[in-house]
Design an enzyme around this catalytic site. Structure first.
Site, short mmCIF file in Angstrom:
data_model
loop_
_atom_site.label_atom_id
_atom_site.label_comp_id
_atom_site.label_asym_id
_atom_site.label_seq_id
_atom_site.Cartn_x
_atom_site.Cartn_y
_atom_site.Cartn_z
N PRO A 139 -3.35 2.62 4.71
CA PRO A 139 -4.13 2.12 5.83
C PRO A 139 -3.31 1.81 7.08
O PRO A 139 -2.20 1.30 7.01
CB PRO A 139 -4.77 0.83 5.29
CG PRO A 139 -4.00 0.48 4.07
CD PRO A 139 -3.47 1.76 3.51
N ASN A 140 -3.92 2.17 8.20
CA ASN A 140 -3.41 1.90 9.55
C ASN A 140 -2.23 2.76 9.97
O ASN A 140 -1.77 2.68 11.11
CB ASN A 140 -3.06 0.41 9.72
CG ASN A 140 -4.25 -0.48 9.44
OD1 ASN A 140 -5.32 -0.24 9.99
ND2 ASN A 140 -4.11 -1.45 8.56
N ARG A 191 0.64 1.39 17.18
CA ARG A 191 0.52 0.19 16.34
C ARG A 191 1.83 -0.60 16.36
O ARG A 191 2.87 -0.10 15.90
CB ARG A 191 0.22 0.64 14.90
CG ARG A 191 0.16 -0.49 13.91
CD ARG A 191 0.13 0.01 12.48
NE ARG A 191 0.07 -1.12 11.57
CZ ARG A 191 0.33 -1.05 10.27
NH1 ARG A 191 0.64 0.10 9.72
NH2 ARG A 191 0.25 -2.13 9.54
N TYR A 250 7.07 -0.87 14.23
CA TYR A 250 7.00 0.46 13.62
C TYR A 250 7.54 1.59 14.49
O TYR A 250 7.56 2.74 14.06
CB TYR A 250 5.54 0.77 13.22
CG TYR A 250 5.00 -0.21 12.20
CD1 TYR A 250 5.55 -0.26 10.91
CD2 TYR A 250 3.98 -1.10 12.50
CE1 TYR A 250 5.09 -1.16 9.98
CE2 TYR A 250 3.51 -2.01 11.57
CZ TYR A 250 4.07 -2.03 10.31
OH TYR A 250 3.61 -2.92 9.37
N ASN A 259 3.71 6.00 1.19
CA ASN A 259 3.77 4.74 1.91
C ASN A 259 2.41 4.08 1.71
O ASN A 259 1.45 4.39 2.42
CB ASN A 259 4.06 4.94 3.40
CG ASN A 259 4.21 3.61 4.12
OD1 ASN A 259 3.82 2.56 3.59
ND2 ASN A 259 4.76 3.64 5.32
N ALA A 279 -0.32 -1.63 3.50
CA ALA A 279 -0.66 -2.98 3.02
C ALA A 279 -1.00 -2.99 1.52
O ALA A 279 -0.82 -4.03 0.85
CB ALA A 279 -1.83 -3.53 3.82
N GLU A 285 8.75 5.60 -2.82
CA GLU A 285 7.99 4.70 -1.93
C GLU A 285 8.76 4.55 -0.62
O GLU A 285 9.97 4.30 -0.63
CB GLU A 285 7.83 3.33 -2.60
CG GLU A 285 7.09 2.33 -1.73
CD GLU A 285 6.73 1.06 -2.50
OE1 GLU A 285 6.14 1.17 -3.59
OE2 GLU A 285 7.05 -0.04 -2.01
N HIS A 322 8.81 2.81 3.35
CA HIS A 322 8.30 1.88 4.37
C HIS A 322 9.09 2.09 5.65
O HIS A 322 10.33 2.19 5.61
CB HIS A 322 8.43 0.43 3.92
CG HIS A 322 7.64 0.15 2.69
ND1 HIS A 322 6.27 0.04 2.72
CD2 HIS A 322 8.01 0.01 1.40
CE1 HIS A 322 5.83 -0.17 1.48
NE2 HIS A 322 6.87 -0.19 0.67
N ARG A 335 10.55 -9.35 6.61
CA ARG A 335 9.32 -9.79 7.29
C ARG A 335 8.68 -10.96 6.53
O ARG A 335 9.35 -11.68 5.82
CB ARG A 335 8.39 -8.58 7.43
CG ARG A 335 9.05 -7.45 8.26
CD ARG A 335 8.16 -6.24 8.38
NE ARG A 335 6.92 -6.55 9.10
CZ ARG A 335 5.86 -5.74 9.13
NH1 ARG A 335 5.92 -4.57 8.51
NH2 ARG A 335 4.77 -6.10 9.79
C1 DQA Z 1 4.57 -0.73 5.84
C2 DQA Z 1 4.90 -2.20 5.51
C3 DQA Z 1 3.66 -2.92 5.02
O1 DQA Z 1 3.98 -4.29 4.75
C4 DQA Z 1 2.56 -2.89 6.06
O2 DQA Z 1 1.38 -3.47 5.56
C5 DQA Z 1 2.29 -1.52 6.57
C6 DQA Z 1 3.41 -0.62 6.80
C7 DQA Z 1 5.77 -0.01 6.47
O3 DQA Z 1 5.75 1.23 6.49
O4 DQA Z 1 6.69 -0.66 6.99
O5 DQA Z 1 1.15 -1.18 6.89
O6 DQA Z 1 4.26 -0.07 4.64
#
Ligand code: DQA
Length: 145
Positions: free
Chosen positions: A9-10, A17, A22, A73, A76, A97, A99, A106
């Site tokens: 998501p997102n 964003r 990011y 990835n 959340a 995985e 990020h 964080r």
């Molecule tokens: C994320 C880190 C997560 O905590 C966050 O909710 C994201 C992006 C990252 O790529 O840094 O949406 O996965």
């Protein structure tokens, strides 16, 4: 080698964003870098982004026999989704995985990944380059077999 890149998501909003967290690179930009590296490695890449947990679970659940590895990835859902964790464990494929940010630097609620323990490895904090590194890691892992 055929790899599925999954984004949660997102992540379709990358570029606008929270750029201080990011960066400014879009998801399409990241995927273009991964695809360029895939060509050099003689690999093929498919990608899928969804804001919906079930859609991600379904794609992972259907991945066995169609791909040699996953780059995920979970965004959340990393911190909340037992369903994604179980899907990754069940598919039996090597999974990296990724990020963009470093969740350990964080908020406390980002310090736990439910998905990382069932992944082959995790790459955090390197922005879009982490996806390229994940592809290289999968090339290394699948060649070892
Ligand atoms: C994320 C880190 C997560 O905590 C966050 O909710 C994201 C992006 C990252 O790529 O840094 O949406 O996965």
């Amino acid at each position: 080698m055929k790899i599925l890149v999954l984004n949660g998501p997102n992540l379709h909003l990358l570029g606008t964003r929270e750029p201080d967290v990011y960066g400014l690179e879009t998801l399409d930009g990241i995927l273009a870098r991964v695809e360029a590296r895939a060509r050099e490695l003689d690999a093929t890449v498919e990608s899928f982004q969804s804001n919906e947990e079930g859609a991600l679970v379904t794609r992972i659940g259907n991945s066995r026999g169609h791909y040699d590895g996953l780059i995920v990835n979970p965004a959340a859902y990393t911190h909340t989704s037992v369903a994604l964790r179980d899907a990754i464990a069940a598919c039996g494929l090597p999974c990296i995985e990724v990020h963009l940010s470093n969740p350990l630097a964080r908020e406390d609620f980002r310090h736990v990944s439910l998905t990382a323990p069932v992944c082959t490895g995790q790459i955090s904090g390197l922005g879009g380059y982490g996806y390229v590194l994940a592809l290289e890691a999968l090339a290394e892992i699948t060649n070892r077999k």
